[in-house]
Design a protein around this motif. Structure first.
Motif, PDB file in Angstrom:
ATOM      1  N   SER A 215      90.996  52.327   0.156  1.00  0.00           N
ATOM      2  CA  SER A 215      91.180  52.570   1.597  1.00  0.00           C
ATOM      3  C   SER A 215      91.488  53.985   1.642  1.00  0.00           C
ATOM      4  O   SER A 215      91.233  54.838   2.281  1.00  0.00           O
ATOM      5  CB  SER A 215      92.072  51.538   2.189  1.00  0.00           C
ATOM      6  N   GLY A 216      92.383  54.557   0.744  1.00  0.00           N
ATOM      7  CA  GLY A 216      93.041  55.799   0.692  1.00  0.00           C
ATOM      8  C   GLY A 216      91.969  56.934   0.412  1.00  0.00           C
ATOM      9  O   GLY A 216      91.853  57.995   0.980  1.00  0.00           O
ATOM     10  N   LEU A 217      91.011  56.528  -0.613  1.00  0.00           N
ATOM     11  CA  LEU A 217      90.123  57.328  -0.850  1.00  0.00           C
ATOM     12  C   LEU A 217      88.943  57.586   0.271  1.00  0.00           C
ATOM     13  O   LEU A 217      88.623  58.631   0.499  1.00  0.00           O
ATOM     14  CB  LEU A 217      89.308  56.931  -2.125  1.00  0.00           C
ATOM     15  N   ALA A 218      88.700  56.477   0.875  1.00  0.00           N
ATOM     16  CA  ALA A 218      87.748  56.722   2.095  1.00  0.00           C
ATOM     17  C   ALA A 218      88.371  57.466   3.247  1.00  0.00           C
ATOM     18  O   ALA A 218      87.753  58.320   3.842  1.00  0.00           O
ATOM     19  CB  ALA A 218      87.394  55.252   2.732  1.00  0.00           C
ATOM     20  N   ALA A 219      89.665  57.103   3.454  1.00  0.00           N
ATOM     21  CA  ALA A 219      90.540  57.868   4.534  1.00  0.00           C
ATOM     22  C   ALA A 219      90.396  59.559   4.137  1.00  0.00           C
ATOM     23  O   ALA A 219      90.248  60.407   4.928  1.00  0.00           O
ATOM     24  CB  ALA A 219      91.742  57.604   4.674  1.00  0.00           C
ATOM     25  N   ALA A 220      90.529  59.929   2.809  1.00  0.00           N
ATOM     26  CA  ALA A 220      90.361  61.246   2.338  1.00  0.00           C
ATOM     27  C   ALA A 220      89.246  61.923   2.477  1.00  0.00           C
ATOM     28  O   ALA A 220      89.126  62.899   2.814  1.00  0.00           O
ATOM     29  CB  ALA A 220      90.630  61.418   1.013  1.00  0.00           C
ATOM     30  N   GLU A 221      88.074  61.012   2.534  1.00  0.00           N
ATOM     31  CA  GLU A 221      86.753  61.472   2.488  1.00  0.00           C
ATOM     32  C   GLU A 221      86.458  61.829   4.182  1.00  0.00           C
ATOM     33  O   GLU A 221      85.960  63.029   4.480  1.00  0.00           O
ATOM     34  CB  GLU A 221      85.545  60.484   2.254  1.00  0.00           C
ATOM     35  N   PHE A 222      87.356  61.258   4.882  1.00  0.00           N
ATOM     36  CA  PHE A 222      87.294  61.423   6.678  1.00  0.00           C
ATOM     37  C   PHE A 222      88.265  62.591   6.895  1.00  0.00           C
ATOM     38  O   PHE A 222      87.969  63.306   8.038  1.00  0.00           O
ATOM     39  CB  PHE A 222      87.254  60.203   7.278  1.00  0.00           C
ATOM     40  N   GLY A 223      89.106  62.882   5.910  1.00  0.00           N
ATOM     41  CA  GLY A 223      90.204  63.837   6.435  1.00  0.00           C
ATOM     42  C   GLY A 223      89.741  65.369   6.605  1.00  0.00           C
ATOM     43  O   GLY A 223      90.090  65.966   7.536  1.00  0.00           O
ATOM     44  N   GLY A 224      88.727  65.843   5.731  1.00  0.00           N
ATOM     45  CA  GLY A 224      87.982  66.988   5.747  1.00  0.00           C
ATOM     46  C   GLY A 224      87.275  67.218   6.669  1.00  0.00           C
ATOM     47  O   GLY A 224      87.075  68.325   7.766  1.00  0.00           O
ATOM     48  N   ALA A 225      86.369  66.131   7.279  1.00  0.00           N
ATOM     49  CA  ALA A 225      85.733  66.036   8.496  1.00  0.00           C
ATOM     50  C   ALA A 225      86.378  66.146   9.725  1.00  0.00           C
ATOM     51  O   ALA A 225      85.936  66.857  10.863  1.00  0.00           O
ATOM     52  CB  ALA A 225      84.727  65.103   8.404  1.00  0.00           C
ATOM     53  N   ALA A 226      87.481  65.408   9.735  1.00  0.00           N
ATOM     54  CA  ALA A 226      88.470  65.385  10.755  1.00  0.00           C
ATOM     55  C   ALA A 226      88.914  66.632  11.209  1.00  0.00           C
ATOM     56  O   ALA A 226      89.080  67.145  12.247  1.00  0.00           O
ATOM     57  CB  ALA A 226      89.544  64.253  10.759  1.00  0.00           C
ATOM     58  N   ALA A 227      89.700  67.270  10.047  1.00  0.00           N
ATOM     59  CA  ALA A 227      89.984  68.808   9.945  1.00  0.00           C
ATOM     60  C   ALA A 227      89.031  69.693  10.792  1.00  0.00           C
ATOM     61  O   ALA A 227      89.425  70.538  11.436  1.00  0.00           O
ATOM     62  CB  ALA A 227      90.655  69.184   8.802  1.00  0.00           C
ATOM     63  N   LYS A 228      87.766  69.561  10.476  1.00  0.00           N
ATOM     64  CA  LYS A 228      86.879  70.307  11.004  1.00  0.00           C
ATOM     65  C   LYS A 228      86.454  70.236  12.147  1.00  0.00           C
ATOM     66  O   LYS A 228      86.181  71.171  13.072  1.00  0.00           O
ATOM     67  CB  LYS A 228      85.431  70.162   9.988  1.00  0.00           C
TER      68      LYS A 228
ATOM     69  N   GLN B 210      88.616  69.271  14.417  1.00  0.00           N
ATOM     70  CA  GLN B 210      89.682  69.937  15.163  1.00  0.00           C
ATOM     71  C   GLN B 210      89.629  71.277  15.207  1.00  0.00           C
ATOM     72  O   GLN B 210      89.914  71.880  16.098  1.00  0.00           O
ATOM     73  CB  GLN B 210      91.244  69.266  14.418  1.00  0.00           C
ATOM     74  N   VAL B 211      89.317  72.208  14.117  1.00  0.00           N
ATOM     75  CA  VAL B 211      89.012  73.460  14.009  1.00  0.00           C
ATOM     76  C   VAL B 211      87.897  73.613  15.003  1.00  0.00           C
ATOM     77  O   VAL B 211      88.006  74.693  16.057  1.00  0.00           O
ATOM     78  CB  VAL B 211      88.688  73.920  12.516  1.00  0.00           C
ATOM     79  N   ASP B 212      86.843  72.812  15.129  1.00  0.00           N
ATOM     80  CA  ASP B 212      85.544  73.409  16.023  1.00  0.00           C
ATOM     81  C   ASP B 212      86.095  73.093  17.333  1.00  0.00           C
ATOM     82  O   ASP B 212      85.590  74.009  18.285  1.00  0.00           O
ATOM     83  CB  ASP B 212      84.356  72.347  15.855  1.00  0.00           C
ATOM     84  N   ALA B 213      87.029  72.249  17.839  1.00  0.00           N
ATOM     85  CA  ALA B 213      87.467  71.979  19.220  1.00  0.00           C
ATOM     86  C   ALA B 213      88.291  73.241  19.484  1.00  0.00           C
ATOM     87  O   ALA B 213      88.179  73.740  20.522  1.00  0.00           O
ATOM     88  CB  ALA B 213      88.394  70.838  19.211  1.00  0.00           C
ATOM     89  N   LEU B 214      89.191  73.755  18.691  1.00  0.00           N
ATOM     90  CA  LEU B 214      89.879  74.986  18.983  1.00  0.00           C
ATOM     91  C   LEU B 214      88.996  76.058  19.122  1.00  0.00           C
ATOM     92  O   LEU B 214      89.503  77.019  19.696  1.00  0.00           O
ATOM     93  CB  LEU B 214      91.047  75.134  17.783  1.00  0.00           C
ATOM     94  N   MET B 215      88.207  76.229  18.211  1.00  0.00           N
ATOM     95  CA  MET B 215      87.338  77.556  18.108  1.00  0.00           C
ATOM     96  C   MET B 215      86.671  77.404  19.647  1.00  0.00           C
ATOM     97  O   MET B 215      86.391  78.558  20.425  1.00  0.00           O
ATOM     98  CB  MET B 215      86.294  77.440  17.267  1.00  0.00           C
TER      99      MET B 215
ATOM    100  N   THR C  33      84.588  58.704  15.530  1.00  0.00           N
ATOM    101  CA  THR C  33      84.552  60.275  15.237  1.00  0.00           C
ATOM    102  C   THR C  33      85.258  60.282  13.724  1.00  0.00           C
ATOM    103  O   THR C  33      86.004  59.008  13.338  1.00  0.00           O
ATOM    104  CB  THR C  33      85.795  60.822  16.093  1.00  0.00           C
ATOM    105  N   ASN C  34      85.295  61.199  13.054  1.00  0.00           N
ATOM    106  CA  ASN C  34      85.710  61.258  11.682  1.00  0.00           C
ATOM    107  C   ASN C  34      87.457  60.866  11.908  1.00  0.00           C
ATOM    108  O   ASN C  34      88.172  60.355  10.813  1.00  0.00           O
ATOM    109  CB  ASN C  34      85.592  62.570  11.140  1.00  0.00           C
TER     110      ASN C  34
END
Length: 121
Positions: free
Chosen positions: A59-72, A74-79, A4-5
Motif C-alpha cells: 500500500s505504501g508503494l502504491a501511495a508513493a506511485e501516486f505521490g509524484g503525480a499528485a505533486a504534479k 498541485q504544481v499545475d494548479a499553481l501554474m 485524482t492522484n
C-alpha cells in the motif's frame, strides 16, 4: 469521474495505516496467545504480522506511485493560478496604461528609496 492522484494517494496511505494497525493488533494477539498456547499461536501470529506488514509495504508503494503525480497536479494548479494572475495584470495594463505606469513608477521609486535608506544604517 475517476479519482485524482491526490485522492488515490490518500486512499493508499489510509489503507497502509489500516494494515499497520492490523499488524500491531496481530502482534499483540500473538504475544497474548504465546503466553497461553505457546509455540503454535506464536507462529500463526508471526505469519499474520508478516502478511500485514507486506500489505503495508504494498500500500505504501502504491501511495508513493501516486505521490509524484499528485505533486504534479498541485504544481499545475499553481501554474494555472500564476498564469491567470499574469493575464489579469496584462488586461489591467491594457485597460489603464497610464495608471499602470504611474503605479510601476511609484513602486520603483519607493523600492529605490528604501534601498538607499537601508544602506545608511
Amino acid at each position: 469521474m475517476s479519482p485524482t492522484n491526490t485522492e488515490n494517494l490518500k486512499d493508499h496511505l489510509g489503507e497502509a495505516s489500516t494494515h499497520l494497525k492490523s499488524a500491531a493488533n496481530a502482534a499483540g494477539s500473538a504475544i497474548k496467545g504465546a503466553t497461553g498456547a505457546a509455540g503454535d499461536e506464536l507462529r500463526i501470529g508471526k505469519a499474520n504480522v508478516k502478511a500485514e506488514l507486506s500489505d503495508t509495504a504494498l500500500s505504501g508503494l502504491a501511495a508513493a506511485e501516486f505521490g509524484g503525480a499528485a505533486a504534479k497536479e498541485q504544481v499545475d494548479a499553481l501554474m494555472d493560478k500564476g498564469k491567470d494572475l499574469v493575464d489579469s495584470a496584462a488586461e489591467l495594463i491594457r485597460e489603464r496604461p497610464l495608471a499602470s505606469f504611474g503605479v510601476a513608477f511609484a513602486a520603483g521609486w519607493l523600492i529605490a528609496k528604501l534601498a538607499r535608506s537601508g544602506g545608511d544604517k
